[in-house]
Write a protein that holds these residues in place. Structure first.
Motif, PDB file in Angstrom:
ATOM      1  N   LEU A 102      21.718  28.382  26.201  1.00 35.77           N
ATOM      2  CA  LEU A 102      22.059  26.923  26.149  1.00 35.77           C
ATOM      3  C   LEU A 102      22.215  26.176  27.375  1.00 35.77           C
ATOM      4  N   ASP A 103      22.575  26.968  28.588  1.00 37.26           N
ATOM      5  CA  ASP A 103      22.745  26.866  29.691  1.00 37.26           C
ATOM      6  C   ASP A 103      21.905  27.532  30.792  1.00 37.26           C
ATOM      7  N   PRO A 104      20.700  26.874  30.935  1.00 36.93           N
ATOM      8  CA  PRO A 104      19.874  27.464  31.888  1.00 36.93           C
ATOM      9  C   PRO A 104      20.267  27.779  33.239  1.00 36.93           C
ATOM     10  N   THR A 105      21.336  27.038  33.879  1.00 38.84           N
ATOM     11  CA  THR A 105      21.924  27.290  35.144  1.00 38.84           C
ATOM     12  C   THR A 105      22.833  28.822  35.283  1.00 38.84           C
ATOM     13  N   GLY A 106      23.176  29.134  34.172  1.00 38.97           N
ATOM     14  CA  GLY A 106      23.764  30.351  34.074  1.00 38.97           C
ATOM     15  C   GLY A 106      25.162  30.392  34.597  1.00 38.97           C
ATOM     16  N   ARG A 107      25.802  29.117  34.843  1.00 37.51           N
ATOM     17  CA  ARG A 107      27.091  29.026  35.258  1.00 37.51           C
ATOM     18  C   ARG A 107      28.160  29.208  33.890  1.00 37.51           C
ATOM     19  N   SER A 108      27.699  28.857  32.866  1.00 40.40           N
ATOM     20  CA  SER A 108      28.811  29.151  32.037  1.00 40.40           C
ATOM     21  C   SER A 108      29.302  30.594  31.768  1.00 40.40           C
ATOM     22  N   GLU A 109      28.400  31.571  31.823  1.00 37.77           N
ATOM     23  CA  GLU A 109      28.771  32.977  31.780  1.00 37.77           C
ATOM     24  C   GLU A 109      29.328  33.410  33.106  1.00 37.77           C
ATOM     25  N   LEU A 110      29.048  32.807  34.382  1.00 38.30           N
ATOM     26  CA  LEU A 110      29.764  33.068  35.458  1.00 38.30           C
ATOM     27  C   LEU A 110      31.006  32.846  35.351  1.00 38.30           C
ATOM     28  N   LEU A 111      31.601  31.380  34.967  1.00 40.95           N
ATOM     29  CA  LEU A 111      32.657  31.133  35.021  1.00 40.95           C
ATOM     30  C   LEU A 111      33.458  32.053  33.787  1.00 40.95           C
ATOM     31  N   MET A 112      32.914  32.165  32.636  1.00 41.53           N
ATOM     32  CA  MET A 112      33.802  32.691  31.590  1.00 41.53           C
ATOM     33  C   MET A 112      33.981  34.182  32.153  1.00 41.53           C
ATOM     34  N   ALA A 113      33.139  34.939  32.857  1.00 46.75           N
ATOM     35  CA  ALA A 113      33.440  36.092  33.328  1.00 46.75           C
ATOM     36  C   ALA A 113      34.634  35.987  34.517  1.00 46.75           C
ATOM     37  N   ARG A 114      34.622  34.990  35.465  1.00 51.18           N
ATOM     38  CA  ARG A 114      35.657  34.955  36.209  1.00 51.18           C
ATOM     39  C   ARG A 114      36.998  34.630  35.236  1.00 51.18           C
ATOM     40  N   LEU A 115      37.011  33.892  34.435  1.00 51.10           N
ATOM     41  CA  LEU A 115      38.079  33.400  33.869  1.00 51.10           C
ATOM     42  C   LEU A 115      38.893  34.832  33.290  1.00 51.10           C
ATOM     43  N   ILE A 116      37.915  35.704  32.487  1.00 54.62           N
ATOM     44  CA  ILE A 116      38.437  37.043  32.126  1.00 54.62           C
ATOM     45  C   ILE A 116      39.137  37.808  33.312  1.00 54.62           C
ATOM     46  N   MET A 117      38.546  37.711  34.411  1.00 46.15           N
ATOM     47  CA  MET A 117      39.092  38.613  35.412  1.00 46.15           C
ATOM     48  C   MET A 117      40.188  37.835  35.971  1.00 46.15           C
ATOM     49  N   GLU A 118      40.454  36.429  36.034  1.00 48.21           N
ATOM     50  CA  GLU A 118      41.641  35.885  36.538  1.00 48.21           C
ATOM     51  C   GLU A 118      42.568  35.955  35.573  1.00 48.21           C
ATOM     52  N   THR A 119      42.529  35.788  34.395  1.00 44.78           N
ATOM     53  CA  THR A 119      43.336  36.288  33.265  1.00 44.78           C
ATOM     54  C   THR A 119      43.926  37.749  33.407  1.00 44.78           C
ATOM     55  N   LEU A 120      43.234  38.856  33.668  1.00 47.93           N
ATOM     56  CA  LEU A 120      43.660  40.021  33.963  1.00 47.93           C
ATOM     57  C   LEU A 120      44.405  40.229  35.302  1.00 47.93           C
ATOM     58  N   CYS A 121      44.077  39.204  36.370  1.00 46.67           N
ATOM     59  CA  CYS A 121      44.855  39.306  37.309  1.00 46.67           C
ATOM     60  C   CYS A 121      46.240  38.765  37.211  1.00 46.67           C
ATOM     61  N   ALA A 122      46.377  37.657  36.354  1.00 46.67           N
ATOM     62  CA  ALA A 122      47.614  37.063  35.936  1.00 46.67           C
ATOM     63  C   ALA A 122      48.367  38.071  35.225  1.00 46.67           C
ATOM     64  N   VAL A 123      47.783  38.966  34.278  1.00 46.94           N
ATOM     65  CA  VAL A 123      48.527  39.816  33.689  1.00 46.94           C
ATOM     66  C   VAL A 123      48.967  41.183  34.772  1.00 46.94           C
ATOM     67  N   ASP A 124      48.251  41.353  35.550  1.00 45.39           N
ATOM     68  CA  ASP A 124      48.616  42.246  36.689  1.00 45.39           C
ATOM     69  C   ASP A 124      49.723  41.776  37.371  1.00 45.39           C
ATOM     70  N   GLU A 125      49.761  40.941  37.635  1.00 46.88           N
ATOM     71  CA  GLU A 125      50.659  39.977  38.831  1.00 46.88           C
ATOM     72  C   GLU A 125      52.068  39.993  38.024  1.00 46.88           C
ATOM     73  N   PHE A 126      52.232  39.530  36.907  1.00 46.67           N
ATOM     74  CA  PHE A 126      53.454  39.478  35.934  1.00 46.67           C
ATOM     75  C   PHE A 126      53.562  40.784  35.318  1.00 46.67           C
ATOM     76  N   GLY A 127      53.373  42.077  35.778  1.00 44.74           N
ATOM     77  CA  GLY A 127      53.158  43.323  35.276  1.00 44.74           C
ATOM     78  C   GLY A 127      54.589  43.683  34.338  1.00 44.74           C
ATOM     79  N   SER A 128      55.457  43.242  34.757  1.00 46.27           N
ATOM     80  CA  SER A 128      56.918  43.521  34.092  1.00 46.27           C
ATOM     81  C   SER A 128      56.865  43.253  32.720  1.00 46.27           C
ATOM     82  N   ALA A 129      55.780  42.287  32.178  1.00 44.14           N
ATOM     83  CA  ALA A 129      55.851  41.835  30.853  1.00 44.14           C
ATOM     84  C   ALA A 129      54.642  42.633  30.026  1.00 44.14           C
TER      85      ALA A 129
END
Length: 312
Positions: free
Chosen positions: A279-306
């Motif tokens: 439903l998104d011919p531009t492809g940006r929806s999956e690009l942004l959601m893949a980025r969001l997954i990675m940024e969430t993992l970065c946040a988990v990594d940054e606050f790794g004490s938890a």
């Protein structure tokens, strides 16, 4: 001599170029992706079955580790695996739910943080059954819709009901915080049932008017499962979804909520659902959601004490 790296459009598209494994195989990783290409429980436009493959391809643009402008390197030494897709029967939803639960449990046994690539939101219920042994489990849900309906069109297992079914089945699921709620149509019984159970419902108007106040109401010191329905985001940001609702989250707002949750809790799992790349011919929806997954993992990594169990 090191092997040359593929450009994003080359090579086999596993998630973040992780080794391809099977859910029940002999492997261990910090992070593992599992695809769930299932969308027969939708009430509107199909296409979420195509999301796991699209997210894998989009993830090739953001392969860790990452060094930011601040000079900090994130996800260095964090190991990844791609457990492939659950093999699903096309028109046997109960069998599909059984296979999703079994595969999710196998992946959980082999990694610290599983990432589930949906699929419509109905898949979150069988995924959560794999977390039945996690004490004091909380869910933080980014979503335009409550998804706590008892039945819709005589159907109990649609994408409108995953958290209702999960609360019925899992005594350890003690609380759900839903952020980004909006739209013209809400099931009054579902809203009443969620509130009577003590769930936290934060409409989009609260995010727009008082984001710090929203962040302050997120869980603290809990085991948290993150469920990201892409229709929680504004359709101008993420148009590729079955049931878009105007006036939703910006990417920055969504990441603030996810990062703040990671800062103060142990993240036990993450799913991204309701992405319909067709439903998104531009492809940006999956690009942004893949980025969001990675940024969430970065946040988990940054606050790794938890986050116990990282091998880094």
């Amino acid at each position: 001599m090191t092997q040359p790296a593929h450009l994003p459009y080359g090579g086999i598209p596993t998630f973040a170029r992780a080794p391809l494994v099977t859910p029940g195989g002999d492997w261990q990783a910090d992070v593992a992706a599992l695809g769930i290409p299932f969308d027969i429980a939708l009430g509107f436009r199909p296409g979420a079955r195509f999301a796991p493959r699209a997210l894998r391809e989009a993830s090739l643009r953001s392969v860790p580790p990452f060094t930011g402008l601040d000079g900090v390197t994130r996800l260095s030494g964090v190991t990844f695996a791609d457990a492939g897709d659950v093999i699903l029967p096309s028109l046997e939803p109960e069998l599909a739910r059984q296979r999703i639960s079994a595969a999710a449990e196998s992946v959980r046994d082999r990694c610290s943080l599983p990432v589930f690539l949906g699929g419509d939101h109905s898949v979150t219920f069988p995924i959560l059954r794999a977390f039945a042994g996690v004490p004091d489990l909380h869910v933080v849900q980014l979503d335009a819709h409550l998804d706590f309906t008892d039945t819709r069109n005589d159907t109990r297992f649609s994408n409108s009901s995953p958290f209702r079914r999960a609360c019925e089945a899992l005594p350890n699921l003690v609380h759900i915080t839903t952020v980004g709620l909006r739209g013209l149509r809400f099931d009054p019984e579902a809203v009443s049932a969620a509130r009577s159970r003590g769930h936290t419902l934060m409409p989009m108007v609260d995010v727009s008017s008082d984001l710090p106040g929203v962040l302050a109401r997120l869980p603290r010191g809990k085991n948290v499962y993150l469920s990201v329905d892409v229709d929680g985001f504004d359709p101008s940001v993420i148009p590729g979804t079955s049931s878009p609702e105007p006036d939703g989250l910006t990417y920055a707002q969504g990441m603030r909520i996810l990062a703040e949750t990671a800062r103060h809790n142990t993240i036990v799992g993450l799913d991204v659902v309701e992405l319909a790349p067709n439903l998104d011919p531009t492809g940006r929806s999956e690009l942004l959601m893949a980025r969001l997954i990675m940024e969430t993992l970065c946040a988990v990594d940054e606050f790794g004490s938890a986050q116990p169990g990282w091998t880094r």
